[in-house]
Design a protein around this motif. Structure first.
Motif, PDB file in Angstrom:
ATOM      1  N   ILE A  79      88.987 -22.198 -81.946  1.00 43.72           N
ATOM      2  CA  ILE A  79      88.862 -23.608 -81.897  1.00 43.72           C
ATOM      3  C   ILE A  79      87.707 -23.892 -80.668  1.00 43.72           C
ATOM      4  O   ILE A  79      86.814 -24.550 -80.919  1.00 43.72           O
ATOM      5  CB  ILE A  79      89.938 -23.911 -80.877  1.00 43.72           C
ATOM      6  CG1 ILE A  79      91.477 -23.983 -81.810  1.00 43.72           C
ATOM      7  CG2 ILE A  79      89.964 -25.441 -80.357  1.00 43.72           C
ATOM      8  CD1 ILE A  79      92.825 -24.104 -81.124  1.00 43.72           C
ATOM      9  N   PRO A 106      89.404 -30.413 -75.134  1.00 45.60           N
ATOM     10  CA  PRO A 106      89.180 -30.312 -76.492  1.00 45.60           C
ATOM     11  C   PRO A 106      89.741 -28.974 -77.069  1.00 45.60           C
ATOM     12  O   PRO A 106      89.838 -28.693 -78.359  1.00 45.60           O
ATOM     13  CB  PRO A 106      87.693 -30.623 -76.916  1.00 45.60           C
ATOM     14  CG  PRO A 106      87.231 -31.051 -75.528  1.00 45.60           C
ATOM     15  CD  PRO A 106      88.066 -30.947 -74.416  1.00 45.60           C
ATOM     16  N   VAL A 131      94.298 -29.330 -76.663  1.00 45.74           N
ATOM     17  CA  VAL A 131      95.002 -30.279 -77.440  1.00 45.74           C
ATOM     18  C   VAL A 131      95.295 -29.257 -78.866  1.00 45.74           C
ATOM     19  O   VAL A 131      96.557 -29.195 -79.253  1.00 45.74           O
ATOM     20  CB  VAL A 131      94.410 -31.337 -77.675  1.00 45.74           C
ATOM     21  CG1 VAL A 131      95.131 -32.235 -78.767  1.00 45.74           C
ATOM     22  CG2 VAL A 131      94.359 -32.030 -76.248  1.00 45.74           C
ATOM     23  N   PRO A 132      94.080 -28.953 -79.481  1.00 49.20           N
ATOM     24  CA  PRO A 132      94.545 -28.401 -80.774  1.00 49.20           C
ATOM     25  C   PRO A 132      95.299 -27.058 -80.622  1.00 49.20           C
ATOM     26  O   PRO A 132      96.106 -26.684 -81.446  1.00 49.20           O
ATOM     27  CB  PRO A 132      93.180 -27.951 -81.216  1.00 49.20           C
ATOM     28  CG  PRO A 132      92.091 -28.799 -80.628  1.00 49.20           C
ATOM     29  CD  PRO A 132      92.823 -29.194 -79.382  1.00 49.20           C
ATOM     30  N   VAL A 161      98.973 -28.173 -80.067  1.00 49.45           N
ATOM     31  CA  VAL A 161      99.591 -28.525 -81.393  1.00 49.45           C
ATOM     32  C   VAL A 161      99.980 -27.489 -82.480  1.00 49.45           C
ATOM     33  O   VAL A 161     100.874 -27.279 -83.065  1.00 49.45           O
ATOM     34  CB  VAL A 161      98.203 -29.672 -82.169  1.00 49.45           C
ATOM     35  CG1 VAL A 161      98.967 -29.934 -83.691  1.00 49.45           C
ATOM     36  CG2 VAL A 161      98.181 -30.861 -81.346  1.00 49.45           C
TER      37      VAL A 161
END
Lengths: 281, 269
Positions: free
Chosen positions: B181, B206, B209-210, B213
């Motif tokens: 990421i 940034p 969050v990924p 998830v």
């Protein structure tokens, strides 16, 4: 133009996991070309493309983008990353914003553009990948697999790169989704006459349908390179490397072995049909 | 950066300490910590340090791994020692006037600082001895066994151990994902190395969050997979590698306890 000179990369040097991932890679990719990089899992494809935008530094060797040495420590890496856009395999690794629009704007915003310019870029990029306006206000997590991928590509396109690299853009999509992404790649190629496009794939069918030039990686080395026709003419070598040659190429190779005079570089069904028709006439 | 994380610090080996039963090791480590705070005389301190040195030698683990474990704690250790040095009341050895305050170093302060420094260094070293010689799986196995009597009062021992095992198992996976990421966002011009603290915290969004998830997705998939194979808790579950307390374990524990009692006896000297 991308130019690599004797690039070697050793993963975790001096540690227990030390392994050489790239061996003496030298290559030149001309402006305005559509290239495919293929190879088996672990052949070094992903490592190589990460060298092009300086995410990974080579252990030895140099890489130039239009004459700028990206392996030089003094080079502005952010500028390199703007010029060389890299879209990773899984869009899930980059989508994070509340809306698709904001997510695509992340790259241009990091470049310090004005709101006006950003908006323009976002709309141009989403149009280029065929992402409809109505999706822009949705959450990126609600999109389907194919749409997520489009949003991810748009996020990189919005930075106006001179080189666009896509890592396995079709992996995990159904046949229709694959074709849609390949069509986008072809369209981008047609609309940006100076842009270099490189896509990584292990599907020879995709490569046959799309690329102009093909680079084949095998165990960290650049094994075969050339135009798509030239590379597919080496069908036997490709099979030895464990790559799936398109079925039509296999068929034509068998026919040639059986003594039927067909050209060796047949890799699309259309071309094969034409050649066989010619023979039968 | 994330690829270099060593999980649970475990250094594989074949020493006596490596082969001990994890239950014994956990209990003895607890004893070690209690001991550390019962020491009084200088002789006892010295003897206990010597015993710790002997254990390090017995583990056949390079000293630099212990030092590596101390490094993140260094600030706290030095900070505690310094605070004790200046703020312990008693017989002043030296004093200085800074504005209206008088800062003095007392005899008791020097003593306290030395004791705190000694305790914290040995605390980290002693617990490192456990984590360096015990694989995370063995460790959770040991914890599960030690907690199992508590199942009577409804402590979900097996579940706790299972959760720990899963957490440990996913550290390398998530570390790898973080790396990917980070690269994907760097490619879009994200800057994770800004000197500005606020910018740096903002730059984490940034990334986080990924990652979250993906962690939730993985947890969901794992739950489905476990459910599909009819996993249900710890009832009458057997292990592939059962750990047993053998003669070597009992011998080791006896010697250990004997040493502890001798060290405590030195307190009186």
């Amino acid at each position: 133009m991308i130019k690599a000179e004797h690039v070697n990369y050793i993963y975790q040097p001096g540690m227990a996991g030390e392994r050489q991932a790239l061996f003496d890679i030298s290559m030149e990719i001309a402006d305005g070309t559509l290239n495919a990089l293929i190879g088996h899992t672990g052949s070094g494809k992903s490592t190589l493309i990460q060298h092009f935008n300086a995410l990974v530094r080579p252990t030895s060797g140099r890489i130039f983008i239009d004459g700028t040495d990206v392996t030089d420590k003094k080079t502005d890496l952010r500028e390199v990353r703007r010029r060389v856009g890299l879209v990773f395999q899984y869009p899930e690794h980059q989508l994070f914003e509340e809306t698709v629009e904001k997510d695509i704007a992340f790259g241009p915003r990091n470049l310090g553009l004005t709101d006006e310019e950003i908006k323009e870029r976002v709309h141009a990029a989403s149009a280029a990948v065929g992402l409809k306006e109505k999706y822009l206000s949705r959450s990126p997590f609600e999109l389907s697999g194919g749409q997520k991928r489009r949003a991810a590509i748009a996020g990189v396109l919005a930075m106006n790169p001179e080189v666009l690299i896509l890592d396995e853009p079709t992996a995990g999509l159904d046949p229709r989704g694959r074709d849609a992404i390949l069509d986008i790649i072809k369209q981008l190629h047609a609309q940006n006459p100076r842009m270099i496009i490189i896509f990584v794939s292990h599907s020879m069918e995709d490569v046959a349908k799309t690329a102009e030039y093909v680079y084949v990686m095998n165990r960290g080395r650049l094994a075969i390179r050339g135009t798509t026709a030239e590379v597919f003419a080496e069908g036997g070598e490709l099979v030895k490397m464990g790559l799936n040659v398109p079925q039509v190429t296999l068929l034509v190779n068998r026919l040639i072995e059986a003594g039927i005079p067909l050209p060796r570089d047949v890799y699309t069904v259309k071309y094969a049909v034409k050649e066989i028709e010619r023979l039968l006439r | 950066m994330f690829k270099d994380i060593i999980i649970g610090q475990y250094v594989p080996g074949k020493s006596v300490l490596h082969r001990l039963d994890p239950k014994i090791k956990i209990i003895l480590t607890l004893a070690y910590i209690i001991m550390l705070f019962m020491l009084k005389s200088p002789l006892a301190y010295a003897a206990f340090a010597a015993a710790t040195a002997a254990l390090i030698a017995l583990s056949c683990i390079n000293l630099r791994f212990f030092l590596k474990g101390l490094r993140p704690m260094l600030f706290i250790i030095v900070f505690t020692a310094v605070i004790n040095l200046f703020f312990t009341p008693g017989e002043a050895l030296a004093s200085a006037h800074v504005f209206r305050w008088t800062i003095s170093v007392t005899k008791e302060g020097v003593r306290m600082a030395a004791v705190m420094f000694y305790r914290l260094v040995l605390l980290v070293t002693g617990t490192s001895l456990l984590t360096l010689t015990t694989s995370p799986l063995m460790l959770t196995d040991g914890i599960e066994k030690l907690l199992s009597p508590l199942t009577i009062v409804r402590v979900p021992a097996h579940e706790i151990a299972m959760m720990m095992t899963i957490a440990i198992r996913f550290i390398p996976t998530l570390a790898e994902e973080t790396d990917k990421i980070q690269k994907a966002q760097t490619a879009r011009g994200a800057d994770f190395s800004s000197k500005n603290l606020i910018k740096r915290i903002k730059a984490m969004i940034p990334l986080l969050v990924p990652l979250f998830v993906s962690a939730f997705r993985r947890a969901d998939e794992l739950a489905t997979a476990m459910d599909a194979r009819c996993y249900n808790g710890g009832s009458r579950r057997t292990r592939l590698h059962e750990s047993h307390i053998g003669k070597a374990d009992i011998l080791y524990a006896s010697v250990y306890i004997a040493v502890c009692i001798s060290v405590l006896a030195l307190n009186a000297v």
